[in-house]
Design an enzyme around this catalytic site. Structure first.
Site, PDB file in Angstrom:
ATOM      1  N   ASP A 126       2.377   1.496  10.482  1.00 17.83           N
ATOM      2  CA  ASP A 126       1.245   0.628  10.789  1.00 17.83           C
ATOM      3  C   ASP A 126       1.741  -0.536  11.635  1.00 17.83           C
ATOM      4  O   ASP A 126       2.745  -1.175  11.286  1.00 17.83           O
ATOM      5  CB  ASP A 126       0.610   0.063   9.516  1.00 17.83           C
ATOM      6  CG  ASP A 126      -0.311   1.059   8.823  1.00 17.83           C
ATOM      7  OD1 ASP A 126      -0.288   2.245   9.194  1.00 17.83           O
ATOM      8  OD2 ASP A 126      -1.031   0.646   7.895  1.00 17.83           O
ATOM      9  N   ASP A 168       0.516   5.727   2.051  1.00 22.01           N
ATOM     10  CA  ASP A 168      -0.530   5.261   2.959  1.00 22.01           C
ATOM     11  C   ASP A 168      -0.227   5.774   4.365  1.00 22.01           C
ATOM     12  O   ASP A 168      -0.383   6.948   4.633  1.00 22.01           O
ATOM     13  CB  ASP A 168      -0.624   3.739   2.910  1.00 22.01           C
ATOM     14  CG  ASP A 168      -1.892   3.223   3.557  1.00 22.01           C
ATOM     15  OD1 ASP A 168      -2.788   4.018   3.837  1.00 22.01           O
ATOM     16  OD2 ASP A 168      -1.988   2.004   3.804  1.00 22.01           O
ATOM     17  N   ASP A 207       0.790  -1.233   0.000  1.00 23.95           N
ATOM     18  CA  ASP A 207       0.000   0.000   0.000  1.00 23.95           C
ATOM     19  C   ASP A 207       0.820   1.280   0.000  1.00 23.95           C
ATOM     20  O   ASP A 207       0.303   2.348  -0.315  1.00 23.95           O
ATOM     21  CB  ASP A 207      -0.935   0.026   1.210  1.00 23.95           C
ATOM     22  CG  ASP A 207      -2.023  -1.029   1.119  1.00 23.95           C
ATOM     23  OD1 ASP A 207      -2.352  -1.435  -0.010  1.00 23.95           O
ATOM     24  OD2 ASP A 207      -2.533  -1.443   2.173  1.00 23.95           O
ATOM     25  N   ARG A 253      -4.386  10.621  13.388  1.00 24.22           N
ATOM     26  CA  ARG A 253      -3.810   9.325  13.750  1.00 24.22           C
ATOM     27  C   ARG A 253      -2.402   9.455  14.331  1.00 24.22           C
ATOM     28  O   ARG A 253      -1.441   9.008  13.734  1.00 24.22           O
ATOM     29  CB  ARG A 253      -3.802   8.367  12.554  1.00 24.22           C
ATOM     30  CG  ARG A 253      -5.171   8.049  12.009  1.00 24.22           C
ATOM     31  CD  ARG A 253      -5.106   6.973  10.937  1.00 24.22           C
ATOM     32  NE  ARG A 253      -6.421   6.647  10.429  1.00 24.22           N
ATOM     33  CZ  ARG A 253      -6.668   5.725   9.497  1.00 24.22           C
ATOM     34  NH1 ARG A 253      -5.654   5.041   8.989  1.00 24.22           N
ATOM     35  NH2 ARG A 253      -7.891   5.494   9.087  1.00 24.22           N
TER      36      ARG A 253
END
EC number: 4.2.2.2
Length: 472
Positions: free
Chosen positions: A296, A292, A268, A348
């Site tokens: 993560d 992206d 991604d 985030r």
């Protein structure tokens, strides 16, 4: 004890159900990857702490070790307990209300103009930064990690591997001397760089277990290509990299170990992807402009510390847990400490599902929508952070954002704030037990510095210009 056993049993069940059904970018879950997934499940169980509050205490614990190979408090500049109040007052002495960061130039000479004594001001940096012989003692870095990633040793037990080439041409048979060749080795390795370089990855870089990527002594950029993936691995340290302008990659045949390669699907465009992995430490990394997410951590990843890093110019900064249905992330445990969340960030920082996250002494100088968010009932402890709301967006001054739940549900989530500082009208909407107190002892716990001190604590966040023979 029975509750702990039940918790671990439920966690084992969640992981066992999840791993066969979620493949990440693996085109075919062959016997090799199935074994890796099974091993990752065991590693995750080992890294999981049934009492996460004990690790919150551990993060603030000062380590005094009388062994000859450990930096003493006198050597690393660590303050004695009776000096802490004086130290804190001194830290507040210069422009604590300023949102500007004096970086003294860019790139290679970022810190070269700093004068006077070394001023490492947080416990992780004090452990190593003020030694001019750090290059002779690289592996001592492993003694400095705190928080949930405290067990991480990376390639400490292995040899030094020197990356001499920035090329990334062959995904199946990478050339010796390249970063891709280094990270696929099965043995523990401490990976360093011969000189400054910019590495453009043609496909995602798959890191094997027991590796340290240590960019100290060189100015190393991973940029304008694919990102870095840790999938079903354990015990990885990444230190001192610049990671930016990462884009999605098409996939294809990629080697992930000296004895295995296979078909990967499209990636991604995450800068750093942690997937089903445990005992990970990310320190002094500069990240921006990935397609992206910047970072993560998903699919049951745990035992992670993200520290001393600088994040800029990005929308979805840090995602901890990717799916509302993925209960394997219920036992994800992450420490986010001494980071600077800077210019051009939207949201985030982090965004959490299910897990337990300790957010301590970070500097939030910019956001557009919110800073810390979550769903599925995560526990979030916010200690000693500084939150500066966007002055041009009065409707986005709330630090927190809760998704996929009514107030009747999220009011029971334990989101607590202590010693945080709020500016420009910023506010943290707390929930859970208002009488909640983290169990601290004088032996285990040094309380977080007040949020007023974070401009000093995070002053050197991001990749440093470390040069051999000089203090960083």
């Amino acid at each position: 004890m029975e509750m702990v056993r039940l918790s671990k049993l439920m966690f084992t069940f969640c992981i066992a159900v999840l791993i066969p059904t979620i493949r990440g970018n693996i085109s075919e879950l062959d016997e090799y990857w199935s074994q890796r997934a099974d091993e990752a499940r065991e590693f995750t169980l080992q890294a999981y702490h049934s009492d996460p509050y004990e690790i919150v205490d551990h993060f603030h614990e000062r380590h005094y070790d009388n062994s000859t190979d450990v930096t003493t408090p006198e050597e690393d500049g660590d303050a004695k307990p009776e000096e802490e109040e004086k130290e804190f007052i001194e830290m507040l002495g210069s422009s604590t209300n300023s949102t500007r960061r004096s970086l003294r130039g860019k790139g290679k000479g970022k810190w070269s103009k700093l004068k006077g004594p070394c001023t490492a001001s947080n416990p992780i940096d004090k452990c190593w930064r003020c030694r001019s012989d750090w290059a002779k003692r690289r592996k001592k870095l492993t003694r400095c990690v705190r928080g949930f990633g405290h067990r991480t040793t990376g390639g400490k037990r292995g040899r030094i591997y020197v990356v001499t080439s920035n090329l990334d041409e062959d995904m199946v048979n990478p050339k010796p001397g390249t970063l891709r060749h280094a990270v696929i080795q099965k043995e523990p390795l401490w990976i360093i760089f011969k000189n400054d370089m910019s590495i453009r990855l043609n496909q995602e870089l798959l890191i094997n277990s027991h590796k340290t990527i240590d960019a100290r002594g060189a100015n190393v950029h991973v940029a304008h290509g694919a990102g870095i993936t840790m999938q079903f691995v354990k015990n990885v340290i990444i230190h001192g990299l610049h990671i930016h302008h990462i884009s999605e990659s098409s996939g294809g045949m990629i080697r992930d170990s000296v004895d295995h390669f296979g078909m990967r699907t499209r990636a991604d465009g995450d800068g750093l992807s942690i997937y089903g992995s445990s005992n990970i430490w990310l320190d002094h990394i500069s990240m921006s402009k990935c397609q992206d997410g910047l970072i993560d951590a998903i699919v049951g990843s745990t035992g992670i510390t993200i520290s001393n890093s600088h994040f800029t110019h990005h929308n979805d900064v840090m995602l901890l847990g990717a799916q509302n249905t993925n209960e394997a992330d219920k036992h994800m445990q992450v420490t986010v400490a001494y980071n600077h969340f800077g210019k051009g960030l939207v949201q985030r920082m982090p965004r959490i599902r299910w897990g337990f996250v300790h957010v301590v002494n970070n500097d939030y100088t910019h956001w557009e929508l919110y800073a810390i968010g979550g769903s599925q009932g995560p526990t979030i402890l916010s200690h000693g952070n500084r939150f500066i709301a966007p002055p041009h967006k009065p409707h986005y001054r709330e630090v927190t954002k809760r998704d996929y739940a009514s107030e009747d549900e999220w009011k029971h989530w334990n989101w607590r704030s202590d010693k945080d500082v709020f500016m420009n009208g910023a506010y943290f909407r707390q929930s859970g037990n208002p009488q909640y107190k983290c169990a601290h002892t004088r032996q285990q716990m040094i309380k977080p510095k007040n949020g007023l001190a974070v401009s000093k604590l995070t002053k050197y966040a991001g990749a440093l210009d470390c040069r051999v023979g000089r203090r960083c």
